[in-house]
Design an enzyme around this catalytic site. Sequence first.
Site, PDB file in Angstrom:
ATOM      1  N   HIS A 137     -41.556 110.445  15.234  1.00 26.11           N
ATOM      2  CA  HIS A 137     -41.708 109.379  16.219  1.00 26.11           C
ATOM      3  C   HIS A 137     -42.185 109.942  17.545  1.00 26.11           C
ATOM      4  CE1 HIS A 137     -37.608 110.858  16.818  1.00 26.11           C
ATOM      5  NE2 HIS A 137     -37.535 110.223  17.981  1.00 26.11           N
ATOM      6  N   HIS A 139     -40.949 110.067  20.699  1.00 26.77           N
ATOM      7  CA  HIS A 139     -40.130 110.625  21.770  1.00 26.77           C
ATOM      8  C   HIS A 139     -40.500 112.081  22.030  1.00 26.77           C
ATOM      9  CE1 HIS A 139     -36.846 107.374  21.014  1.00 26.77           C
ATOM     10  NE2 HIS A 139     -37.857 106.918  21.739  1.00 26.77           N
ATOM     11  N   ASP A 141     -38.934 114.702  22.834  1.00 26.00           N
ATOM     12  CA  ASP A 141     -38.165 115.799  22.249  1.00 26.00           C
ATOM     13  C   ASP A 141     -38.490 116.006  20.775  1.00 26.00           C
ATOM     14  OD1 ASP A 141     -36.810 113.290  21.860  1.00 26.00           O
ATOM     15  OD2 ASP A 141     -35.021 114.374  21.223  1.00 26.00           O
ATOM     16  N   HIS A 142     -39.416 115.200  20.239  1.00 26.89           N
ATOM     17  CA  HIS A 142     -39.895 115.395  18.861  1.00 26.89           C
ATOM     18  C   HIS A 142     -41.405 115.640  18.800  1.00 26.89           C
ATOM     19  CE1 HIS A 142     -36.145 114.154  16.708  1.00 26.89           C
ATOM     20  NE2 HIS A 142     -35.913 113.656  17.909  1.00 26.89           N
ATOM     21  N   HIS A 194     -35.181 103.065  15.318  1.00 25.63           N
ATOM     22  CA  HIS A 194     -35.055 103.946  16.484  1.00 25.63           C
ATOM     23  C   HIS A 194     -36.278 103.759  17.380  1.00 25.63           C
ATOM     24  CE1 HIS A 194     -33.558 107.328  18.766  1.00 25.63           C
ATOM     25  NE2 HIS A 194     -34.729 107.939  18.656  1.00 25.63           N
ATOM     26  N   ASP A 218     -34.901 110.988  13.786  1.00 22.51           N
ATOM     27  CA  ASP A 218     -33.747 110.332  14.398  1.00 22.51           C
ATOM     28  C   ASP A 218     -33.293 109.102  13.617  1.00 22.51           C
ATOM     29  OD1 ASP A 218     -33.639 112.230  16.330  1.00 22.51           O
ATOM     30  OD2 ASP A 218     -34.226 110.947  17.997  1.00 22.51           O
ATOM     31  N   HIS A 256     -31.461 116.521  14.774  1.00 24.25           N
ATOM     32  CA  HIS A 256     -30.532 117.012  15.798  1.00 24.25           C
ATOM     33  C   HIS A 256     -29.295 117.652  15.165  1.00 24.25           C
ATOM     34  CE1 HIS A 256     -32.328 115.150  19.442  1.00 24.25           C
ATOM     35  NE2 HIS A 256     -32.752 114.226  18.585  1.00 24.25           N
TER      36      HIS A 256
END
Length: 350
Positions: A137, A139, A141-142, A194, A218, A256
């Site tokens: 996705h 975001h 942090d990905h 998400h 996520d 995570h």
Amino acid sequence: QSRHRAAGQRAGPQAGGGGLPEGVEYIPTRKRGKNPMKPVGVAWYSLYARTRLGYLFYQRQVKKARERYPHGHSVPQPCCFPGVKILPIPVLSNNYSYLVIDTGSSRAAVVDPSDPLAVQAAIEEEGVMLEAIFCTHKHWDHSGGNAALCQKHSSCKVYGSALDAIPQLTNPLTDREKVSVGCLTFEALATPGHTVGHMVYVLDGGPFGSPPCLFSGDLLFLAGCGRPFEGSPETMLASLDVAMGLGEDTLLWPGHEYALECLTFASLLELDNSALEQKLQWAVQQRQEKRSTCPSTMGEEQTYNPFLRTHRPELQEALGLWQDWGEHPDAFRARVLKEVRRRKDLYQAT
């Protein structure tokens, strides 16, 4: 009619000292770990996900994590089968990227490259050629490492959903579409909730005599799941059911390291779940040694992950929820999921 247990009973963990305001999320971290998506409201989420401010915030998180965890937040534990190697790369303060290698051809793909320096170091150490980036996705942090890695590896393709604004996306994927990297075959599964375009990737283990591998981003964590920022409980339930439909031997590689926090929360819901108790004890030992808790299996997850147990009477009873007369079973399960999510958001790990 449905009956709801009164507030304050043992099955309802609350945030220490009072709940968070409505619309604000708490994503648990270890005491000293900073999550790139720490308590956020709707306005902050919009800024993080859709503007350059989010990227600048991500860059700050990368810098701080590199300083604090120069060798990663966890000890990597490679998983090898004949012909394939999966290398978890601990990045930021609790994220995982995954380098998946066809050992016969030395071709590789990376899933969710958060920190391009950490991923590039793994690529060089393994001596492989990066052919593909699979993004679950949008975001940061990905997906934050996409641009730097594409600049370094000019022939590398970036895969993901066209419904998410994934940086450097070159090859949009649709549900059930397959991609080959060397002898590796990945299948993309649409799992919105998400984010509207969230996807997971399943590596076919058949040619290697290994179980399938689910890279869940996520959508799903060990004993937990992601917050439905861009979807309803019904949407999230349908996506979790997609993961549930995979074989019980499927290996779960989450985005995570949330195992300890998620298991602790789950243990407050189901006090007599022996599988949950054993897994929590194991996770405590793993984290004390800074060892990764992944992978688990989908079969295991169904014995202790409350987000995958919405159909279980023992969880429903613990939440004080009963199915209404004439209520569709999936509508009731979505209501159970919503309540588990609500309690998880109010829960504060200690």
